[in-house]
Design an enzyme around this catalytic site. Structure first.
Site, PDB file in Angstrom:
ATOM      1  N   THR A 125      44.234 -12.975  15.819  1.00 45.68           N
ATOM      2  CA  THR A 125      42.870 -12.579  15.467  1.00 45.68           C
ATOM      3  C   THR A 125      42.788 -11.058  15.463  1.00 45.68           C
ATOM      4  O   THR A 125      43.336 -10.403  16.352  1.00 45.68           O
ATOM      5  CB  THR A 125      41.772 -13.126  16.409  1.00 45.68           C
ATOM      6  OG1 THR A 125      40.565 -12.387  16.157  1.00 45.68           O
ATOM      7  CG2 THR A 125      42.085 -12.988  17.878  1.00 45.68           C
ATOM      8  N   ASP A 127      40.267  -9.618  16.201  1.00 41.28           N
ATOM      9  CA  ASP A 127      39.315  -9.256  17.259  1.00 41.28           C
ATOM     10  C   ASP A 127      39.996  -8.942  18.600  1.00 41.28           C
ATOM     11  O   ASP A 127      39.380  -8.321  19.462  1.00 41.28           O
ATOM     12  CB  ASP A 127      38.315 -10.401  17.491  1.00 41.28           C
ATOM     13  CG  ASP A 127      37.542 -10.761  16.227  1.00 41.28           C
ATOM     14  OD1 ASP A 127      37.530  -9.954  15.292  1.00 41.28           O
ATOM     15  OD2 ASP A 127      36.959 -11.874  16.192  1.00 41.28           O
ATOM     16  N   ARG A 274      40.685  -7.221   7.359  1.00 40.90           N
ATOM     17  CA  ARG A 274      41.556  -8.394   7.517  1.00 40.90           C
ATOM     18  C   ARG A 274      42.561  -8.536   6.389  1.00 40.90           C
ATOM     19  O   ARG A 274      43.411  -9.439   6.426  1.00 40.90           O
ATOM     20  CB  ARG A 274      40.702  -9.673   7.561  1.00 40.90           C
ATOM     21  CG  ARG A 274      39.839  -9.787   8.763  1.00 40.90           C
ATOM     22  CD  ARG A 274      39.537 -11.199   9.191  1.00 40.90           C
ATOM     23  NE  ARG A 274      39.366 -12.188   8.170  1.00 40.90           N
ATOM     24  CZ  ARG A 274      38.319 -13.021   8.083  1.00 40.90           C
ATOM     25  NH1 ARG A 274      37.333 -12.935   8.968  1.00 40.90           N
ATOM     26  NH2 ARG A 274      38.268 -13.933   7.165  1.00 40.90           N
TER      27      ARG A 274
HETATM   28  O1  F6P Z   1      37.176 -13.558  14.024  1.00 41.74           O
HETATM   29  C1  F6P Z   1      37.557 -12.729  12.984  1.00 41.74           C
HETATM   30  C2  F6P Z   1      36.361 -12.230  12.222  1.00 41.74           C
HETATM   31  O2  F6P Z   1      36.812 -11.354  11.206  1.00 41.74           O
HETATM   32  C3  F6P Z   1      35.270 -11.571  13.072  1.00 41.74           C
HETATM   33  O3  F6P Z   1      35.585 -10.244  13.415  1.00 41.74           O
HETATM   34  C4  F6P Z   1      34.088 -11.710  12.151  1.00 41.74           C
HETATM   35  O4  F6P Z   1      32.875 -11.722  12.878  1.00 41.74           O
HETATM   36  C5  F6P Z   1      34.320 -13.049  11.523  1.00 41.74           C
HETATM   37  O5  F6P Z   1      35.701 -13.312  11.592  1.00 41.74           O
HETATM   38  C6  F6P Z   1      33.888 -13.101  10.074  1.00 41.74           C
HETATM   39  O6  F6P Z   1      34.051 -14.398   9.635  1.00 41.74           O
HETATM   40  P1  F6P Z   1      34.041 -14.842   8.104  1.00 41.74           P
HETATM   41  O7  F6P Z   1      35.360 -14.447   7.514  1.00 41.74           O
HETATM   42  O8  F6P Z   1      33.877 -16.300   8.162  1.00 41.74           O
HETATM   43  O9  F6P Z   1      32.927 -14.106   7.435  1.00 41.74           O
END
Ligand code: F6P
Length: 341
Positions: A125, A127, A274
Site C-alpha cells: 500500500t 499508505d 500510485r
Molecule cells: O489505500 C490506497 C489509497 O490510494 C488511499 O491513499 C486513498 O484514500 C484510496 O486508496 C483511494 O482509493 P480509490 O483508488 O478507490 O479512489
C-alpha cells in the site's frame, strides 16, 4: 503444488515485481504451478483465473499497476462467499494462495485462513499503514512522486508569491504527507493523526511570506481541522466501509486566502501517486517479499504475512498485521515541526 496469486485493493507500483518473484522462484526452485486470479478476491469468488507461467512475468519488474487487475471485492459481504471461494479453488486444483494487498485484502486473507484455507499475505500500500511491517512497498514510490511534485510547485509558488497547498493520499495515516513534506522541505505538514488549528496554519503562512518566501503546505487527504471533520469527496463507501476522502487541500487554500489575503492555490496529487514505475527501493522490497512469500507457501506456513523488520524479511501472523493501522506517532510528527513557518 498449484498456487493462486491475486492482487487486491488500491494498486501500487511493485505489485508485478512481487508476482514475478513468486512465480520465478516457485517454478525454478520448487517446481510449483501457478494461476493468476483476476481482480483481487473477485477472481476466486467468481472463479476467474488463468495460468501464470514464467513467460507471463517477463518484463514486468518495472511495470506499474498489476497484470492481474485489482478490486475492492469483499467476499464476506457476499452470501455464501467463502463457500464459493472454497469450491472455485478446488475446481481449479489450487492448494494455496498468495494474497498481495493492504489491510482489507489481508483482513480477508486472515479470515479465510481461519476458515481453513492456505493463504500467505504480502503487504502492499502506498499508505504504509499496515502494522507489523516497517514498510510496505509502493510507499517509497508515492513519496518520490509527491516530493518531485513539491519541488516543481515550489518554483512556481515563488514566482507568483503564492501559498501552495499540496494534497496527498494516505487515507487515515499521514506517512506520505510526513515523508514527502520532510523530503520536499514543506513549511507546513498536516496529518490525519493530529487535527490542525487553521489560525496556526495561517500564522505559519504569514511568517513564511514575511521572510520573502512562498509557503508550501503538504496536507494529507484525511487531515482535519480541530473541531471539524474529514472532507469527503463523495458520500460513497466501498465494500469495506471506507469513505472516499478528498478536498481538504482546496478547502484549506480558500481559508488561507480568506484569512490572510495571500493568494493561494491547491493541487491534488491523487492517483498519480500510485501510477508508473516503482522506485529501485520498491522493486527490491517487492522482489524480496515475493521470494519469501513463496518460501512460506512451500513450507505450508499459512496464515502469515511477510514483513520488513529493519533490513530482514520475517513472517508475522496475519492476525497481527491486520490488528490495527500503523499511524504516525506524535513524536515522529513533532520532529518535523521545527521546519514549520
Ligand atoms: O489505500 C490506497 C489509497 O490510494 C488511499 O491513499 C486513498 O484514500 C484510496 O486508496 C483511494 O482509493 P480509490 O483508488 O478507490 O479512489
Amino acid at each position: 503444488m498449484r498456487i493462486g496469486v491475486l492482487t487486491g485493493g488500491g494498486d501500487c507500483p511493485g505489485l508485478n515485481a512481487v508476482i514475478r518473484a513468486v512465480v520465478r522462484k516457485g517454478v525454478t526452485a520448487y517446481g510449483h504451478e501457478f494461476v493468476g486470479f483476476r481482480d483481487g478476491w473477485r477472481g476466486p469468488l467468481e472463479g476467474i483465473s488463468r495460468p501464470l507461467e514464467p513467460a507471463d512475468v517477463e518484463h514486468v519488474l518495472d511495470r506499474g499497476g498489476t497484470i492481474l487487475g485489482s478490486s475492492r471485492t469483499n467476499p464476506f459481504r457476499v452470501d455464501g462467499g467463502v463457500d464459493r471461494i472454497r469450491q472455485n479453488l478446488a475446481d481449479a486444483g489450487v492448494d494455496a494462495l498468495v494474497a498481495i494487498g493492504g489491510e482489507d485484502t489481508l483482513g480477508v486473507a486472515k479470515k479465510l485462513t481461519d476458515e481453513g484455507l492456505g493463504v500467505v499475505g504480502v503487504p502492499k500500500t502506498i499508505d504504509n499503514d499496515l502494522g507489523a511491517t516497517d514498510y510496505t512497498f509502493g510507499f517509497d514510490t508515492a513519496v518520490s512522486i509527491a516530493t518531485d511534485a513539491i519541488d516543481r510547485l515550489r518554483t512556481t509558488a515563488e514566482s507568483h508569491h503564492r501559498a501552495l497547498v499540496v494534497e496527498v493520499m494516505g487515507r487515515h495515516a499521514g506517512w506520505i504527507a510526513l515523508h514527502s513534506g520532510l523530503a520536499g522541505g514543506a513549511n507546513v505538514i498536516l496529518v490525519p493523526e493530529i487535527p490542525f488549528d487553521v489560525e496556526q496554519v495561517c500564522a505559519w503562512v504569514k511568517a513564511r511570506f514575511e521572510q520573502e518566501y512562498a509557503p508550501i503546505l503538504v496536507v494529507a487527504e484525511g487531515a482535519l481541522p480541530k473541531g471539524g471533520a474529514e472532507v469527503l469527496a463523495t458520500g460513497e463507501t466501498d465494500a469495506f466501509g471506507h469513505v472516499r476522502l478528498g478536498g481538504v487541500g482546496t478547502w484549506l487554500a480558500d481559508e488561507i486566502e480568506r484569512r490572510t489575503g495571500e493568494e493561494s492555490r491547491a493541487v491534488v496529487l491523487g492517483h498519480v501517486q500510485r501510477g508508473g514505475t516503482p522506485t529501485a527501493y520498491d522493486r527490491v522490497l517487492s522482489t524480496r517479499f515475493g521470494l519469501h512469500a513463496i518460501d512460506a507457501v512451500h513450507e505450508g506456513d499459512f496464515g502469515k504475512m511477510v514483513a520488513l523488520r529493519g533490513t530482514e524479511i520475517v513472517r508475522v501472523p496475519l492476525a497481527e498485521a491486520t490488528a490495527e493501522l500503523k499511524t504516525v506517532p506524535l513524536e515522529r510528527y513533532a520532529e518535523a515541526e521545527v521546519f514549520f513557518g
